[in-house]
Design a protein around this motif. Structure first.
Motif, PDB file in Angstrom:
ATOM      1  N   MET A   1      40.149 -35.230  48.301  1.00 56.70           N
ATOM      2  CA  MET A   1      39.467 -36.518  48.074  1.00 56.70           C
ATOM      3  C   MET A   1      38.129 -36.248  47.388  1.00 56.70           C
ATOM      4  O   MET A   1      37.316 -35.483  47.917  1.00 56.70           O
ATOM      5  CB  MET A   1      39.242 -37.198  49.430  1.00 56.70           C
ATOM      6  N   PRO A   2      37.921 -36.847  46.195  1.00 55.67           N
ATOM      7  CA  PRO A   2      36.634 -36.615  45.505  1.00 55.67           C
ATOM      8  C   PRO A   2      35.477 -37.126  46.364  1.00 55.67           C
ATOM      9  O   PRO A   2      35.615 -38.119  47.087  1.00 55.67           O
ATOM     10  CB  PRO A   2      36.763 -37.441  44.220  1.00 55.67           C
ATOM     11  N   SER A   3      34.353 -36.456  46.224  1.00 56.55           N
ATOM     12  CA  SER A   3      33.177 -36.855  47.001  1.00 56.55           C
ATOM     13  C   SER A   3      32.587 -38.153  46.442  1.00 56.55           C
ATOM     14  O   SER A   3      32.956 -38.588  45.331  1.00 56.55           O
ATOM     15  CB  SER A   3      32.123 -35.759  46.951  1.00 56.55           C
ATOM     16  N   LEU A   4      31.663 -38.741  47.178  1.00 51.08           N
ATOM     17  CA  LEU A   4      31.019 -39.979  46.724  1.00 51.08           C
ATOM     18  C   LEU A   4      30.291 -39.747  45.391  1.00 51.08           C
ATOM     19  O   LEU A   4      30.333 -40.590  44.492  1.00 51.08           O
ATOM     20  CB  LEU A   4      30.033 -40.472  47.799  1.00 51.08           C
ATOM     21  N   GLY A   5      29.645 -38.575  45.294  1.00 53.83           N
ATOM     22  CA  GLY A   5      28.932 -38.248  44.052  1.00 53.83           C
ATOM     23  C   GLY A   5      29.874 -38.214  42.874  1.00 53.83           C
ATOM     24  O   GLY A   5      29.555 -38.723  41.785  1.00 53.83           O
ATOM     25  N   THR A   6      31.050 -37.610  43.045  1.00 53.02           N
ATOM     26  CA  THR A   6      32.029 -37.549  41.953  1.00 53.02           C
ATOM     27  C   THR A   6      32.524 -38.952  41.605  1.00 53.02           C
ATOM     28  O   THR A   6      32.694 -39.288  40.431  1.00 53.02           O
ATOM     29  CB  THR A   6      33.217 -36.652  42.376  1.00 53.02           C
ATOM     30  N   TRP A   7      32.736 -39.775  42.613  1.00 53.01           N
ATOM     31  CA  TRP A   7      33.160 -41.158  42.357  1.00 53.01           C
ATOM     32  C   TRP A   7      32.114 -41.900  41.528  1.00 53.01           C
ATOM     33  O   TRP A   7      32.449 -42.586  40.559  1.00 53.01           O
ATOM     34  CB  TRP A   7      33.361 -41.902  43.688  1.00 53.01           C
ATOM     35  N   LEU A   8      30.869 -41.744  41.922  1.00 57.23           N
ATOM     36  CA  LEU A   8      29.795 -42.431  41.174  1.00 57.23           C
ATOM     37  C   LEU A   8      29.715 -41.913  39.743  1.00 57.23           C
ATOM     38  O   LEU A   8      29.588 -42.696  38.798  1.00 57.23           O
ATOM     39  CB  LEU A   8      28.447 -42.221  41.882  1.00 57.23           C
ATOM     40  N   ALA A   9      29.785 -40.579  39.597  1.00 61.96           N
ATOM     41  CA  ALA A   9      29.707 -39.997  38.249  1.00 61.96           C
ATOM     42  C   ALA A   9      30.861 -40.487  37.390  1.00 61.96           C
ATOM     43  O   ALA A   9      30.671 -40.852  36.216  1.00 61.96           O
ATOM     44  CB  ALA A   9      29.716 -38.464  38.349  1.00 61.96           C
ATOM     45  N   ALA A  10      32.064 -40.515  37.957  1.00 63.85           N
ATOM     46  CA  ALA A  10      33.237 -40.975  37.200  1.00 63.85           C
ATOM     47  C   ALA A  10      33.098 -42.457  36.843  1.00 63.85           C
ATOM     48  O   ALA A  10      33.386 -42.864  35.708  1.00 63.85           O
ATOM     49  CB  ALA A  10      34.496 -40.747  38.032  1.00 63.85           C
ATOM     50  N   PHE A  11      32.627 -43.252  37.808  1.00 64.50           N
ATOM     51  CA  PHE A  11      32.471 -44.690  37.566  1.00 64.50           C
ATOM     52  C   PHE A  11      31.481 -44.940  36.415  1.00 64.50           C
ATOM     53  O   PHE A  11      31.774 -45.696  35.483  1.00 64.50           O
ATOM     54  CB  PHE A  11      31.971 -45.376  38.849  1.00 64.50           C
ATOM     55  N   PHE A  12      30.331 -44.270  36.482  1.00 66.39           N
ATOM     56  CA  PHE A  12      29.334 -44.515  35.438  1.00 66.39           C
ATOM     57  C   PHE A  12      29.769 -43.927  34.093  1.00 66.39           C
ATOM     58  O   PHE A  12      29.444 -44.481  33.041  1.00 66.39           O
ATOM     59  CB  PHE A  12      27.968 -43.959  35.869  1.00 66.39           C
ATOM     60  N   THR A  13      30.523 -42.828  34.120  1.00 67.65           N
ATOM     61  CA  THR A  13      31.050 -42.286  32.863  1.00 67.65           C
ATOM     62  C   THR A  13      31.977 -43.313  32.206  1.00 67.65           C
ATOM     63  O   THR A  13      31.872 -43.591  31.005  1.00 67.65           O
ATOM     64  CB  THR A  13      31.822 -40.965  33.120  1.00 67.65           C
ATOM     65  N   LEU A  14      32.869 -43.890  33.015  1.00 64.01           N
ATOM     66  CA  LEU A  14      33.806 -44.886  32.471  1.00 64.01           C
ATOM     67  C   LEU A  14      33.063 -46.141  32.013  1.00 64.01           C
ATOM     68  O   LEU A  14      33.410 -46.751  30.994  1.00 64.01           O
ATOM     69  CB  LEU A  14      34.861 -45.243  33.522  1.00 64.01           C
ATOM     70  N   CYS A  15      32.015 -46.503  32.758  1.00 62.44           N
ATOM     71  CA  CYS A  15      31.201 -47.671  32.349  1.00 62.44           C
ATOM     72  C   CYS A  15      30.580 -47.424  30.979  1.00 62.44           C
ATOM     73  O   CYS A  15      30.576 -48.300  30.107  1.00 62.44           O
ATOM     74  CB  CYS A  15      30.089 -47.920  33.359  1.00 62.44           C
ATOM     75  N   MET A  16      30.035 -46.233  30.780  1.00 59.52           N
ATOM     76  CA  MET A  16      29.397 -45.926  29.493  1.00 59.52           C
ATOM     77  C   MET A  16      30.439 -45.888  28.376  1.00 59.52           C
ATOM     78  O   MET A  16      30.218 -46.378  27.277  1.00 59.52           O
ATOM     79  CB  MET A  16      28.650 -44.579  29.547  1.00 59.52           C
ATOM     80  N   LEU A  17      31.612 -45.295  28.674  1.00 61.00           N
ATOM     81  CA  LEU A  17      32.658 -45.208  27.653  1.00 61.00           C
ATOM     82  C   LEU A  17      33.215 -46.590  27.292  1.00 61.00           C
ATOM     83  O   LEU A  17      33.743 -46.784  26.202  1.00 61.00           O
ATOM     84  CB  LEU A  17      33.792 -44.298  28.140  1.00 61.00           C
ATOM     85  N   SER A  18      33.056 -47.565  28.206  1.00 60.06           N
ATOM     86  CA  SER A  18      33.576 -48.914  27.924  1.00 60.06           C
ATOM     87  C   SER A  18      32.839 -49.565  26.750  1.00 60.06           C
ATOM     88  O   SER A  18      33.332 -50.522  26.154  1.00 60.06           O
ATOM     89  CB  SER A  18      33.450 -49.797  29.169  1.00 60.06           C
ATOM     90  N   PHE A  19      31.684 -49.000  26.387  1.00 58.55           N
ATOM     91  CA  PHE A  19      30.927 -49.521  25.237  1.00 58.55           C
ATOM     92  C   PHE A  19      31.719 -49.319  23.943  1.00 58.55           C
ATOM     93  O   PHE A  19      31.509 -50.015  22.960  1.00 58.55           O
ATOM     94  CB  PHE A  19      29.585 -48.796  25.157  1.00 58.55           C
ATOM     95  N   LEU A  20      32.662 -48.365  23.975  1.00 57.74           N
ATOM     96  CA  LEU A  20      33.482 -48.124  22.783  1.00 57.74           C
ATOM     97  C   LEU A  20      34.304 -49.364  22.443  1.00 57.74           C
ATOM     98  O   LEU A  20      34.620 -49.616  21.277  1.00 57.74           O
ATOM     99  CB  LEU A  20      34.414 -46.927  23.011  1.00 57.74           C
ATOM    100  N   TYR A  21      34.639 -50.138  23.496  1.00 62.30           N
ATOM    101  CA  TYR A  21      35.372 -51.391  23.252  1.00 62.30           C
ATOM    102  C   TYR A  21      34.389 -52.452  22.774  1.00 62.30           C
ATOM    103  O   TYR A  21      34.464 -52.931  21.653  1.00 62.30           O
ATOM    104  CB  TYR A  21      36.100 -51.800  24.528  1.00 62.30           C
ATOM    105  N   LYS A  22      33.445 -52.798  23.605  1.00 61.28           N
ATOM    106  CA  LYS A  22      32.356 -53.692  23.207  1.00 61.28           C
ATOM    107  C   LYS A  22      31.339 -53.754  24.357  1.00 61.28           C
ATOM    108  O   LYS A  22      31.593 -53.241  25.444  1.00 61.28           O
ATOM    109  CB  LYS A  22      32.860 -55.094  22.848  1.00 61.28           C
ATOM    110  N   ASP A  23      30.228 -54.396  24.090  1.00 64.44           N
ATOM    111  CA  ASP A  23      29.220 -54.560  25.139  1.00 64.44           C
ATOM    112  C   ASP A  23      29.825 -55.385  26.275  1.00 64.44           C
ATOM    113  O   ASP A  23      30.522 -56.381  26.033  1.00 64.44           O
ATOM    114  CB  ASP A  23      28.009 -55.297  24.543  1.00 64.44           C
TER     115      ASP A  23
END
Lengths: 210, 412
Positions: A1-23
């Motif tokens: 099970m990924p740690s909370l830190g890994t979950w947060l890092a993954a979540f924010f990474t995906l949030c930032m990458l979502s800019f590729l679609y649009k704001d």
């Protein structure tokens, strides 16, 4: 099970990458977190890694040997005078010292570290000694033509225009090479982030589900 | 117009070229690629009989000298000696010994292998006298040299081996000061058109007409970076135009000192334009010190507020393409400028106009027509011209096997 830190890092990474679609709201959340957290983080970094070891500790440990650091500290404090309207002009003095100092330091660094060695190393022999001579010709022609391109006292017409056009070609070829090189570096950064997402977040998660 | 009468001062001064190059040549001839040897040292007269005359004894070193290390900040003495013939074959090692006087108590400083004939003893006290001996050692056999005469370390004011940098600095500074004085006497100073700068007025006007924002990004570095200083000079011009046109200007910052300077610059520009009432402190704002957090914030601002004009002028790194591409995607007219070679390609492909390298530094002079800035550009041009001539001369001489011009540019 990924740690909370890994979950947060993954979540924010995906949030930032979502800019590729649009704001979108996810990107805005990540952007605000990123800016706010980094600002606080750097305040701590500056306090602990700059002010403390370079100013506070030397003054506390051996004031008589390090009293001159008070001048540097004083200049830093002067910068904050800008927030008091009546003495806001004092901050300009600190800025003037800072800019003047670095202009002098940079000038010598550029002359000593770049201009003189580069001019000296471009003085290559053009007498034929094999295929390497051709590269010497390319180097000398490239440097001289680019220097002429950056010569601002003559209009780019006639001979000067012709040579400077050669210079801009040299520049564009070098930019092309630099472009490819940097893009390769960026792709490796992306790969690094993807490796994080897959190996540290997705794979343990999938392993958990299956 | 090739080389007009306005520029003849730059192209005629053969005497100036010779004056600039001659010291390099003289320096090269005198230095011959090495710092000048110190002459205040002493010469050892070996008191030990030649070791090879004694059976089983290694040969002693000869010509031992100790002298203050030249061109340093003090605190060191350089010890030199001549190796005995066949030192490497014999497998000699040298033990350097130091004392306060020729007859004093010698203590070991270091041990060196055959092939070494020089040692710099650092960490000494300026003004104090030091004597040295060198022992040649092979196995149990030791041969001792006599002591050197006392040598005292002292600091030097100049590093003579950097004389070429000083000469170039003086030529550069002198030419800049000369042209500044010419410009101040209202003598005409010519600088060629720089593509991209003519578009600045148009870009500010476009934002005004569209009723949209002008986003000025002064790079991510502090004001110890010359590019940032050049960017602030251009920001002053853009802010003056914005004040005149009543355009909406915003300057987001990454570095705190750049932020302070940018705010002063914009405030002053609005004052000069006679519209201090239009200046608002939040026009120049601080985002964060983190490179990519700053980038995320600015790109977000670009896509949300859709500025009509983006200026990306200063020192940029990995964020250059992210910013330029975001600006391009929202249809903003983009004027960029940097001297970071690795980032220029991204600006060239994603922006409408790009100030390449030194054009960034010339831009502020070109825009403002300030005598000081114009004079400095002209002075730089003269220095460049002299360097080009020296480069040409160096290439010709190098082709004929003469290297002294090249040596004069060598850094030691």
């Amino acid at each position: 099970m990924p740690s909370l830190g890994t979950w947060l890092a993954a979540f924010f990474t995906l949030c930032m990458l979502s800019f590729l679609y649009k704001d979108n709201p996810f990107f805005r959340i990540a952007e605000s977190f990123f800016a706010g957290l980094s600002l606080g983080y750097y305040i701590g970094i500056v306090a602990n890694q700059t002010l403390k070891p370079n100013l506070v500790l030397p003054l506390a440990d051996n004031f008589s040997a390090n009293w001159h650091l008070l001048f540097a500290g004083g200049l830093g404090v002067m910068l904050y005078f800008r927030y008091i309207k009546r003495v806001a002009w004092v901050s300009r003095w600190a800025l003037a010292v800072y800019v003047g100092y670095y202009v002098g330091v940079n000038m010598m660094q550029k002359l000593h570290g770049e201009v003189l060695p580069q001019v000296g190393d471009t003085m290559l022999s053009l007498s034929w000694s094999g295929i390497g001579t051709l590269w010497n010709v390319v180097m000398v022609v490239g440097v001289l033509s680019v220097l002429i391109y950056f010569y601002f006292s003559a209009e780019h017409k006639g001979a000067v225009g012709g040579i400077s056009r050669v210079g801009i070609w040299f520049l564009m070829v070098s930019f092309g090479a630099a472009f490819g090189y940097t893009v390769m570096g960026r792709i490796s950064l992306l790969i690094g982030r993807m490796v994080f997402l897959v190996n540290e977040w997705a794979r343990p998660l999938i392993g958990l589900i299956t | 117009m090739p080389i007009s009468s306005r520029n003849r001062v730059c192209f005629l001064p053969l005497a100036a070229i010779l004056l600039a190059v001659l010291p390099f040549l003289l320096f090269s001839a005198s230095v011959d690629g090495q710092p000048p040897p110190e002459t205040t040292g002493s010469t050892l007269v070996s008191e030990t009989p030649p070791a090879d005359t004694v059976a089983g004894q290694p040969p002693a070193v000869e010509g031992l000298t100790a002298a203050d290390t030249p061109d340093d900040e003090g605190g060191s003495v350089t010890v030199k000696w001549t190796e005995p013939a066949g030192a490497a074959e014999l497998g000699l090692t040298y033990r350097v010994m130091r004392a306060d006087s020729p007859d004093g108590q010698y203590t070991e400083v270091c041990e060196l292998a055959a092939g070494e004939n020089e040692f710099m003893d650092a960490g000494l006290t300026d003004g104090q006298q030091y004597c040295y001996k060198v022992f040649s050692i092979v196995g149990p056999g030791t041969a001792e040299s006599g002591p050197t005469a006392p040598a005292s370390p002292r600091g030097n004011w100049f590093r003579m081996y950097r004389l070429n940098a000083l000469i170039l600095l003086l030529v550069f500074s002198g030419s800049v000061l000369y042209y500044i004085s010419r410009a101040r006497r209202a003598k005409p100073i010519y600088i060629r058109k720089i593509a991209g700068l003519n578009a600045v007025d148009e870009a500010v006007g476009r934002a005004t007409e569209m009723g949209k924002k002008i986003l000025y990004i002064p790079g991510i570095m502090s004001i110890d970076e010359i590019q940032t200083i050049a960017s602030l000079a251009i920001l002053g011009h853009v802010a003056r135009l914005s004040a005149q046109y009543n355009a909406d200007l915003e300057v987001p910052n990454k570095d705190p000192l750049t932020f302070a300077s940018a705010r002063e610059t914009v405030k002053e520009a609005y004052l000069e334009a006679g519209r201090p009432d239009l200046f608002r402190e939040e026009m120049v704002n601080y985002v964060t010190y983190d490179q990519f957090a700053y980038t995320a914030s600015v790109t977000g601002k670009m896509v949300r507020e859709r500025p009509a004009t983006n200026f990306l002028i200063g020192s940029f790194y990995a964020e250059s393409l992210l910013l330029a591409e975001s600006g391009q995607s929202v249809g903003a007219i983009q004027i960029s400028g940097t001297a970071e070679v690795a980032q220029l390609p991204f600006f060239v492909v994603a922006c409408d106009y790009t100030l390449i390298g030194e054009e960034l530094y010339a831009a502020s002079a070109y825009l403002s027509r300030e005598p000081v800035l114009l004079g400095s550009i002209k002075g730089q041009d003269l220095t460049k011209l002299l360097l080009m001539l020296a480069l040409g001369l160096g290439v010709i001489l190098e082709s004929f096997g003469v290297a002294f011009v090249k040596d004069a540019f060598r850094m030691h």
